[in-house]
Design a protein around this motif. Structure first.
Motif, PDB file in Angstrom:
ATOM      1  N   ASP A  35     -77.347 -50.488  12.601  1.00 23.07           N
ATOM      2  CA  ASP A  35     -78.660 -51.011  12.208  1.00 23.07           C
ATOM      3  C   ASP A  35     -79.533 -51.333  13.408  1.00 23.07           C
ATOM      4  OD1 ASP A  35     -77.885 -50.818   9.541  1.00 23.07           O
ATOM      5  OD2 ASP A  35     -77.120 -52.882   9.476  1.00 23.07           O
ATOM      6  N   ASP A  36     -78.903 -51.652  14.541  1.00 21.46           N
ATOM      7  CA  ASP A  36     -79.675 -52.079  15.711  1.00 21.46           C
ATOM      8  C   ASP A  36     -79.170 -51.346  16.936  1.00 21.46           C
ATOM      9  OD1 ASP A  36     -81.180 -53.351  17.584  1.00 21.46           O
ATOM     10  OD2 ASP A  36     -80.616 -55.401  17.021  1.00 21.46           O
ATOM     11  N   ALA A  37     -80.005 -50.442  17.471  1.00 27.77           N
ATOM     12  CA  ALA A  37     -79.601 -49.670  18.652  1.00 27.77           C
ATOM     13  C   ALA A  37     -79.462 -50.558  19.882  1.00 27.77           C
ATOM     14  CB  ALA A  37     -80.616 -48.566  18.908  1.00 27.77           C
ATOM     15  N   GLN A  38     -80.354 -51.544  20.021  1.00 28.13           N
ATOM     16  CA  GLN A  38     -80.295 -52.418  21.199  1.00 28.13           C
ATOM     17  C   GLN A  38     -79.026 -53.256  21.191  1.00 28.13           C
ATOM     18  OE1 GLN A  38     -82.367 -52.351  23.780  1.00 28.13           O
ATOM     19  NE2 GLN A  38     -83.561 -50.709  22.759  1.00 28.13           N
ATOM     20  N   ALA A  39     -78.582 -53.684  20.033  1.00 28.24           N
ATOM     21  CA  ALA A  39     -77.329 -54.443  19.974  1.00 28.24           C
ATOM     22  C   ALA A  39     -76.139 -53.572  20.353  1.00 28.24           C
ATOM     23  CB  ALA A  39     -77.155 -55.020  18.564  1.00 28.24           C
ATOM     24  N   PHE A  40     -76.188 -52.272  19.910  1.00 25.88           N
ATOM     25  CA  PHE A  40     -75.084 -51.373  20.292  1.00 25.88           C
ATOM     26  C   PHE A  40     -75.085 -51.100  21.795  1.00 25.88           C
ATOM     27  CE2 PHE A  40     -73.156 -47.201  20.946  1.00 25.88           C
ATOM     28  CZ  PHE A  40     -71.948 -47.366  20.274  1.00 25.88           C
ATOM     29  N   ILE A  41     -76.273 -50.972  22.386  1.00 25.27           N
ATOM     30  CA  ILE A  41     -76.347 -50.768  23.842  1.00 25.27           C
ATOM     31  C   ILE A  41     -75.762 -51.976  24.564  1.00 25.27           C
ATOM     32  CG2 ILE A  41     -77.957 -50.591  25.792  1.00 25.27           C
ATOM     33  CD1 ILE A  41     -79.789 -48.962  23.935  1.00 25.27           C
ATOM     34  N   LYS A  42     -76.088 -53.174  24.078  1.00 25.80           N
ATOM     35  CA  LYS A  42     -75.547 -54.384  24.706  1.00 25.80           C
ATOM     36  C   LYS A  42     -74.038 -54.434  24.605  1.00 25.80           C
ATOM     37  CE  LYS A  42     -76.092 -59.421  24.603  1.00 25.80           C
ATOM     38  NZ  LYS A  42     -76.758 -60.565  23.953  1.00 25.80           N
ATOM     39  N   ALA A  43     -73.477 -54.043  23.456  1.00 25.67           N
ATOM     40  CA  ALA A  43     -72.020 -54.035  23.301  1.00 25.67           C
ATOM     41  C   ALA A  43     -71.380 -52.949  24.174  1.00 25.67           C
ATOM     42  CB  ALA A  43     -71.666 -53.820  21.828  1.00 25.67           C
ATOM     43  N   GLY A  44     -72.069 -51.788  24.295  1.00 27.93           N
ATOM     44  CA  GLY A  44     -71.535 -50.718  25.135  1.00 27.93           C
ATOM     45  C   GLY A  44     -71.514 -51.075  26.606  1.00 27.93           C
ATOM     46  N   LYS A  45     -72.584 -51.744  27.040  1.00 29.38           N
ATOM     47  CA  LYS A  45     -72.603 -52.179  28.450  1.00 29.38           C
ATOM     48  C   LYS A  45     -71.515 -53.196  28.712  1.00 29.38           C
ATOM     49  CE  LYS A  45     -77.502 -51.347  29.433  1.00 29.38           C
ATOM     50  NZ  LYS A  45     -78.806 -51.954  29.798  1.00 29.38           N
ATOM     51  N   ALA A  46     -71.244 -54.051  27.741  1.00 30.64           N
ATOM     52  CA  ALA A  46     -70.164 -55.025  27.937  1.00 30.64           C
ATOM     53  C   ALA A  46     -68.818 -54.337  28.099  1.00 30.64           C
ATOM     54  CB  ALA A  46     -70.131 -56.002  26.765  1.00 30.64           C
ATOM     55  N   GLU A  47     -68.632 -53.175  27.451  1.00 30.53           N
ATOM     56  CA  GLU A  47     -67.385 -52.424  27.563  1.00 30.53           C
ATOM     57  C   GLU A  47     -67.439 -51.385  28.697  1.00 30.53           C
ATOM     58  OE1 GLU A  47     -64.617 -52.964  25.879  1.00 30.53           O
ATOM     59  OE2 GLU A  47     -65.488 -54.517  24.582  1.00 30.53           O
ATOM     60  N   ARG A  48     -68.619 -51.262  29.334  1.00 32.51           N
ATOM     61  CA  ARG A  48     -68.802 -50.334  30.449  1.00 32.51           C
ATOM     62  C   ARG A  48     -68.416 -48.898  30.046  1.00 32.51           C
ATOM     63  NH1 ARG A  48     -66.253 -53.813  35.576  1.00 32.51           N
ATOM     64  NH2 ARG A  48     -67.656 -55.619  35.348  1.00 32.51           N
ATOM     65  N   ILE A  49     -69.126 -48.417  28.989  1.00 33.25           N
ATOM     66  CA  ILE A  49     -68.804 -47.081  28.486  1.00 33.25           C
ATOM     67  C   ILE A  49     -69.819 -46.044  28.949  1.00 33.25           C
ATOM     68  CG2 ILE A  49     -67.653 -48.041  26.453  1.00 33.25           C
ATOM     69  CD1 ILE A  49     -70.190 -47.214  24.864  1.00 33.25           C
ATOM     70  N   ASN A  50     -70.676 -46.414  29.902  1.00 37.56           N
ATOM     71  CA  ASN A  50     -71.700 -45.463  30.332  1.00 37.56           C
ATOM     72  C   ASN A  50     -71.089 -44.151  30.833  1.00 37.56           C
ATOM     73  OD1 ASN A  50     -73.608 -47.378  29.722  1.00 37.56           O
ATOM     74  ND2 ASN A  50     -73.859 -48.100  31.822  1.00 37.56           N
ATOM     75  N   THR A  51     -69.995 -44.250  31.530  1.00 37.38           N
ATOM     76  CA  THR A  51     -69.361 -43.053  32.086  1.00 37.38           C
ATOM     77  C   THR A  51     -68.139 -42.623  31.292  1.00 37.38           C
ATOM     78  OG1 THR A  51     -68.025 -44.443  33.576  1.00 37.38           O
ATOM     79  CG2 THR A  51     -70.134 -43.635  34.415  1.00 37.38           C
ATOM     80  N   LYS A  52     -67.871 -43.289  30.176  1.00 39.76           N
ATOM     81  CA  LYS A  52     -66.670 -42.993  29.390  1.00 39.76           C
ATOM     82  C   LYS A  52     -66.988 -42.213  28.107  1.00 39.76           C
ATOM     83  CE  LYS A  52     -64.296 -47.195  30.942  1.00 39.76           C
ATOM     84  NZ  LYS A  52     -63.632 -48.433  30.513  1.00 39.76           N
ATOM     85  N   ILE A  53     -68.265 -42.021  27.776  1.00 34.80           N
ATOM     86  CA  ILE A  53     -68.620 -41.358  26.520  1.00 34.80           C
ATOM     87  C   ILE A  53     -68.223 -39.895  26.623  1.00 34.80           C
ATOM     88  CG2 ILE A  53     -70.533 -40.715  24.999  1.00 34.80           C
ATOM     89  CD1 ILE A  53     -72.015 -43.235  25.954  1.00 34.80           C
ATOM     90  N   GLN A  54     -67.495 -39.406  25.602  1.00 32.62           N
ATOM     91  CA  GLN A  54     -66.990 -38.039  25.574  1.00 32.62           C
ATOM     92  C   GLN A  54     -67.885 -37.161  24.701  1.00 32.62           C
ATOM     93  OE1 GLN A  54     -64.287 -37.054  27.408  1.00 32.62           O
ATOM     94  NE2 GLN A  54     -64.196 -39.169  28.200  1.00 32.62           N
TER      95      GLN A  54
END
Length: 211
Positions: free
Chosen positions: A167-186
């Protein structure tokens, strides 16, 4: 005898003759009128009732009998005034006294319904309530989501929101940054469910897809 006396005698005779002639004419007329006159009472007595009524109608009169009571105009008006002033109708009688209802009769006891010998008032079966069935959990819609080469976390979050998975892209970005998935997305195609948790989505897109 002179002429004057002669003329006087002739004139006097003529006057006397004229007077006698006038008297004779008056007497003759009187006799003829008396012979033409008739007795009205005798004439009316010889007429029938129908002839009398017809004669009265022709003279705009009304024939009445001797028993009828006759009034003058003033007496007739007075009689009508007296009749109109008299009370019309019967005297209103007083209403009858209503019955005394201070002590009403006691109502009779209601008749008990007849019961069969096999049934007793204590032996009544209570209806059993059916257990409510638990609502079925609605199945979540599965969406095929594809991550292309070069997609950053922001692009993936925007595509997830457009697909209705989050529902919220900004919330997902915040959760992704917390998990440091910027370089882990397949890169690959994933089966994701609408309303799926961020942790589940992150775990799936950071691992290589099975197909």
């Amino acid at each position: 005898m002179d002429k004057r006396s002669l003329w006087i005698g002739i004139g006097t005779g003529m006057i006397i003759g004229a007077v006698l002639l006038q008297l004779a004419t008056v007497g003759q007329n009187a006799l003829s009128d008396s012979s033409l006159e008739t007795d009205p009472a005798a004439t009316a007595a010889n007429l029938t009732k129908e002839e009398l009524e017809l004669a009265a109608k022709s003279m705009d009169l009304k024939l009445v009998s001797t028993e009828d009571e006759l009034y003058t105009e003033a007496e007739w008006v007075q009689k009508k005034k007296q009749e109109s002033s008299e009370m019309q109708g019967e005297t209103v009688a007083a209403p009858e006294k209503a019955e005394d209802t201070s002590d009403p009769e006691a109502p009779t006891e209601p008749q008990q319904p007849a019961s069969s010998g096999n049934e007793s008032p204590n032996n009544v079966s209570e209806p059993t309530a059916a257990e409510p069935s638990s609502p079925k959990t609605p199945q979540k819609a599965t969406v095929t989501f594809r991550v292309r080469s070069g997609n950053s976390l922001a692009i993936v979050a925007g595509n997830l929101e457009k697909a209705g998975i989050v529902d919220d892209a900004q919330a997902f970005i915040k959760a992704g940054k917390a998990e440091r998935i910027n370089t882990k997305i397949q890169v690959g195609t994933y089966a994701l469910e609408k309303g799926e948790s961020f942790e589940s989505i992150i775990a799936k897109i950071t691992q290589e897809p099975s197909s």
